[in-house]
Structure formats: C-alpha cells, structure tokens
Design a protein around this motif. Sequence first.
Motif, mmCIF file in Angstrom:
data_model
loop_
_atom_site.group_PDB
_atom_site.id
_atom_site.type_symbol
_atom_site.label_atom_id
_atom_site.label_comp_id
_atom_site.label_asym_id
_atom_site.label_seq_id
_atom_site.Cartn_x
_atom_site.Cartn_y
_atom_site.Cartn_z
ATOM 1 N N ALA A 21 39.002 61.729 74.218
ATOM 2 C CA ALA A 21 37.971 60.999 73.470
ATOM 3 C C ALA A 21 37.719 61.697 72.140
ATOM 4 C CB ALA A 21 36.680 60.948 74.280
ATOM 5 N N PRO A 70 30.733 67.969 78.297
ATOM 6 C CA PRO A 70 31.491 69.223 78.471
ATOM 7 C C PRO A 70 31.538 70.023 77.177
ATOM 8 C CG PRO A 70 33.017 67.392 78.214
ATOM 9 C CD PRO A 70 31.621 66.789 78.239
ATOM 10 N N GLY A 71 31.872 71.292 77.300
ATOM 11 C CA GLY A 71 31.951 72.152 76.126
ATOM 12 C C GLY A 71 33.096 73.141 76.227
ATOM 13 N N VAL A 72 33.255 73.937 75.183
ATOM 14 C CA VAL A 72 34.294 74.975 75.156
ATOM 15 C C VAL A 72 33.758 76.191 75.912
ATOM 16 C CG1 VAL A 72 35.590 76.559 73.675
ATOM 17 C CG2 VAL A 72 35.233 74.178 72.957
ATOM 18 N N THR A 73 34.459 76.598 76.961
ATOM 19 C CA THR A 73 33.998 77.740 77.737
ATOM 20 C C THR A 73 34.424 79.059 77.061
ATOM 21 O OG1 THR A 73 33.828 78.646 79.975
ATOM 22 C CG2 THR A 73 35.993 77.844 79.321
ATOM 23 N N CYS A 91 38.117 80.331 76.787
ATOM 24 C CA CYS A 91 38.969 79.632 75.807
ATOM 25 C C CYS A 91 38.662 80.105 74.391
ATOM 26 C CB CYS A 91 38.779 78.122 75.908
ATOM 27 S SG CYS A 91 39.308 77.443 77.498
ATOM 28 N N VAL A 120 38.053 71.607 74.565
ATOM 29 C CA VAL A 120 37.547 71.312 75.912
ATOM 30 C C VAL A 120 38.748 71.038 76.808
ATOM 31 C CG1 VAL A 120 36.226 69.673 77.309
ATOM 32 C CG2 VAL A 120 35.375 70.358 75.045
ATOM 33 N N LEU A 156 30.706 73.234 68.512
ATOM 34 C CA LEU A 156 30.083 72.073 69.156
ATOM 35 C C LEU A 156 31.052 70.902 69.110
ATOM 36 C CD1 LEU A 156 26.496 71.672 67.646
ATOM 37 C CD2 LEU A 156 27.046 71.952 70.065
ATOM 38 N N THR A 157 31.010 70.044 70.133
ATOM 39 C CA THR A 157 31.745 68.786 70.020
ATOM 40 C C THR A 157 30.891 67.769 69.260
ATOM 41 O OG1 THR A 157 30.855 67.818 72.027
ATOM 42 C CG2 THR A 157 32.849 69.157 72.267
ATOM 43 N N LEU A 158 31.549 66.749 68.752
ATOM 44 C CA LEU A 158 30.808 65.672 68.078
ATOM 45 C C LEU A 158 29.842 64.999 69.048
ATOM 46 C CD1 LEU A 158 33.894 64.232 66.173
ATOM 47 C CD2 LEU A 158 31.930 65.342 65.106
ATOM 48 N N ARG A 159 30.240 64.897 70.324
ATOM 49 C CA ARG A 159 29.359 64.251 71.307
ATOM 50 C C ARG A 159 28.095 65.079 71.531
ATOM 51 N NH1 ARG A 159 31.973 62.425 76.948
ATOM 52 N NH2 ARG A 159 33.320 61.336 75.454
ATOM 53 N N ARG A 170 25.798 64.650 68.593
ATOM 54 C CA ARG A 170 25.102 63.365 68.611
ATOM 55 C C ARG A 170 23.946 63.386 69.604
ATOM 56 N NH1 ARG A 170 29.118 58.559 69.468
ATOM 57 N NH2 ARG A 170 28.557 58.994 71.612
ATOM 58 N N ASP A 187 35.199 61.914 70.298
ATOM 59 C CA ASP A 187 33.947 62.658 70.125
ATOM 60 C C ASP A 187 33.896 63.916 70.989
ATOM 61 O OD1 ASP A 187 33.618 61.293 72.474
ATOM 62 O OD2 ASP A 187 31.530 60.750 72.105
ATOM 63 N N LEU A 188 34.985 64.228 71.698
ATOM 64 C CA LEU A 188 35.079 65.529 72.348
ATOM 65 C C LEU A 188 35.862 66.535 71.502
ATOM 66 C CD1 LEU A 188 35.352 64.616 76.139
ATOM 67 C CD2 LEU A 188 33.375 65.508 74.881
ATOM 68 N N LEU A 189 36.219 66.150 70.290
ATOM 69 C CA LEU A 189 36.701 67.112 69.287
ATOM 70 C C LEU A 189 35.561 68.038 68.900
ATOM 71 C CD1 LEU A 189 38.573 65.085 66.514
ATOM 72 C CD2 LEU A 189 39.536 66.948 67.850
#
Lengths: 298, 298
Positions: free
Chosen positions: B52, A153-156, A159, B155, A56-59, A62, B54-56
């Motif tokens: 960004a 967005p996310g990790v597809t 990837c 991402v 998961l991303t931090l965004r 949240r 928060d996209l980590l």
Amino acid sequence: MIARLRQTVWSGITARVRGTWDSVADAIRPAVPGFGTVRRGHVALVGVGPGAIDLLTLRALRCIEAADVILYDRLVEPEVVALAPRKARRIYVGKEVGAHAWPQPRIDAKIVEEAQKGLRVVRLKSGDPSIFGRVTEELTAVRAAGLAVEVVPGVTAACAAAAHMQLSLTERGVSDTLILTTGTCREGDPLPESALHARPGTNTVFYMSVRQAARIRDGLIARGVPDGARLRIAADVAKPGEQLLHCALRDLPDTLASSSISGCAILMLTWPKEVEALSDPTVATETVAPVSAANAPS
Amino acid sequence: MIARLRQTVWSGITARVRGTWDSVADAIRPAVPGFGTVRRGHVALVGVGPGAIDLLTLRALRCIEAADVILYDRLVEPEVVALAPRKARRIYVGKEVGAHAWPQPRIDAKIVEEAQKGLRVVRLKSGDPSIFGRVTEELTAVRAAGLAVEVVPGVTAACAAAAHMQLSLTERGVSDTLILTTGTCREGDPLPESALHARPGTNTVFYMSVRQAARIRDGLIARGVPDGARLRIAADVAKPGEQLLHCALRDLPDTLASSSISGCAILMLTWPKEVEALSDPTVATETVAPVSAANAPS
C-alpha cells in the motif's frame, strides 16, 4: 543549525500534506455520498517507527493529523507528537519505570473513555505495535467497549538499526532465520530464556534486554556461541542520542556498564550457519516435555 | 472509483511534498555553504513496505522523488513506481521465476553502472531491505565501486499482516519470541530447516515458503506442534489481491492448493508458552555438533 533546517523543512512538508489532504477531501466530499463522514469513537494504535520523524509512514502521519486525542509515552519523540493538530489533546502516559508511569490498565481505560466521547483517539507506539508493543491489552479493551479500532504498522527497531549499520538481518547461506526476542517479561513470570533460540544460521535481536545483559551473555555461551563472537549494540536508533557499538560477547555487561546506554537499546548477534556450536551438555541434552493435545495452539 | 480518488489524493499530496521540498531547499541554499550540492553517484536501497502506497515512509518517498533512475521488480506496486519524477528512468529487473528475470549479479552491475554516471539510483525493495531482501549483494557491489550508499528501512510483511489482522506478534506470557524464517534458500544449498526454530513461547512467520508448505507442516508436526493447530496465511498483504486465510496445520498444503495464493504469502504459527510440545524423539534428541573456535561468529 541542521536541526533547525530539518525542522523547517519537515514542518513545511507536513503543513502542505495536511493542506492538500483537506482541500482534496473538500473537493471530493460533495460528489461522493458518505465520503468524509466523521467516524465517531475511533481508536488507532499507530506505530511511529524507531524515532526519526521521516521514518513515519504516510498512513501514520495521516492518523496523527486527524487526531482529537493523542496518547504517547517516553519512547515517542516530541517531534512526532508535535505533528498532531494544535487543538488535539496530548496525554502523556509515561510508562517510565518509577514516577509518572501509568499502569497498562489505566492506559487501556483512558483510550476507551476518550473514544466513548466520540473522539478520534490515537495511541502512539514506538516501532511496530505488534512487536513488543503491548497491543493486545489495548485492542481487547477497545473491542470490549464496541469501538472501531485500527492498527497501523511501523518500522521496528531491528530494521532501522540494520539499515543504519548497512547490514542484512537475514543472509542467504549464513542466517536464514531472524529471531526477535526479549529479556523482559510479564510481572511475576519467570524471565524468558531469550538466548535459547540462537543456533547456527540465525540472527538474534534482543529487545529490552540491557538489564539482562549478563544473563543473555551466559545463556548464549551456554548455547555454544564462542565468547569472542561480536555482539552489536544499537541504542536509541534514529533518535538524537543514537549510539552504535560492538564488543565481544564476553564483554557485553562491561561495555554496557561503561556506556551511557539505558534500557532503550537492542542487542544483535549473528551466528552463521557454517559455525557449529561449541560442544556443551546444556544444548545436547535439551528436551521438550510431552503434553496433552488439549492444549494445542490455535 | 475509490481507486481513482485515492490516486487523486495521493498524487496531490506527493506533488505538494515535492513542491515544498524544492521551495524550502531553494530558500535555504544561498544561506548554507554546501547545502543542496548535487551528490554524485548515490545509491539508495529503499524499503517500500508491503505494498500500500501509504505504508511508505516519508524517507522512502523523498528518496523516490529525488531519483534519476529507479530499479524495481514484480513485488513493487506500480503506484509506488509512479511516485518517481517523470524524467526518472524506470528499469524493471523482474526477478520473477522464468522469463524476464534478471539474475542478481546483473542487477548489482546495473545499479553500479547507473550510479557511476553520476546519477541518483534508487533500488526499490518490497518490505524491509534487511529482511529477506538480498541487500548484501547490492551493498557489496556498490561499496566495491566506491559509491555512496544509503539503506532506508521499511515495514516488513509480518508487521503489516499483524496490523491488518489486529494480532500481536509477541505476547507477554504467551510468545516472547518472534521468528522470521524462510523455506527458500540459495541455489545449491540444502533447504533450510525453517520449522526447526518453533517451540513453546514463539510466533513463527515463514516468508517465501508456500512451495515448501508440505515440508513445513511435516517439520512442525515433527517438532511436536499438534496437527490441529491454527495456521494463518496472509497473501499479498496491503496489495490489491490481499487474502487472509487460516486452517488447521495438517490442512496447510490442501488449503494453499485450493486457493489462488502464489509465492508472495507469509505463513504464521503461534505456539503459546503454556503449550508444551507433543513428545517426539526428533526434538528430544536434538544435538548440536562441536566445532573449533576458529569459526566464531563475528
């Protein structure tokens, strides 16, 4: 045991993140006019990546932690859904073929209905919402209702699979182009010719194509790919049932049939630049019909 | 002001995450033989997403926070580098064209050298390491040295741009296929024919192609794309200098020339399925030469 430990660690981390966010927000709120004002009727279409909670991303985290309502389907791991606040309502929208599936228009309508109550609605999407995520239908419905919407967005899956296999999806001098395509299409449409794009210098990843395996094999061989070429299969990447296999292209349908792999797998074929196609008339005579300029892409 | 607030919030969150991880690990360590044993000489090639903070992903954050040595280049935001522990050594490896650039073999050697000291080396990669990330060279060097290596997916810019623009990169019945390609290639190689893959039913995203804009425009028009087709440009997505533009295909070079957009931008063209190509002999007569099966992809 390890699973329990992971759970302990992650629930600790997410609780702290939530706590930190709340306390920092509390400290900031009086000093900044408008900060932290509750935004009403907000929709977030959130990519949660391929499965593992730490992808998961931090965004995304949240968004989930601020949700009033969470909509999720069978592709989203229970661990991810569990990150939502206890008070958040969880709506399972299925999308599995057969029983308990919600058709897309019903999902669209539910998102709008909940957001119109003034709630923060989070629609969880496996992987990245923009890649085979049916995001347009939901965006259109939300916008038509005049509600605020955000896409995270996310990790597809491609990837995540490449990272796990420690492969590159693009390789200077070998495959300058990555093709993400699908064997599945809109009901009533002709099946997409997903093997059509492969050519020397490409890496092709087929999403949602397990049921079309024989067709894809035949299409690739017709394109000139040698039938002994290695095809990689990544099923349930970064999920508990993860499987990574490879086989010769010719054996793809048999390999899938003798495995426990279901629909949620990707197929990967690298066709190096220096490997020209085997001669085949279906490639050599390929043509594209002329049209009027009135249908220009825009 | 907002930047300061964001920094406060995020440094608070990351401090707590680090604290939680340490304290949970401390609690677990005595109970589990081998848990928390310092792994010596470990390399992580970590995708940090488009910019960004928060996209980590959480996994990337954890890697960065455990680093002894961080290698980063001009594509990685300073905020991300700042997440590393204070004691971690930060090595700027440039990669900007011209002065202060480290050639790839020097980066590979430095990663190995630091890991051979028994350190946890984290190589930060913009976006996803497997997509135009030159990950193979580094993996090969690390494996040759017999060191442990991990790849963390991220991402990629196309997904971040699509999320920001609230567009889908694949659309049922419109574009079943997403093509990620590049106008840049290995030194000495012929330039890749990156426009070659576009056809009805595709969405093509060009990475690192700003300098090749005229060539890409000409290639797409030669493929049959009407010269008035809309081309989207996303520069520095999710970074402070973000710019989102669009123009007619024919105007791409001029639009780029009159903007402040540098090399770090992606170009996006959707060619809907129902829009056939304009008639053109270069498409109609396209052939692929036969080769021996000895060069089969594997």
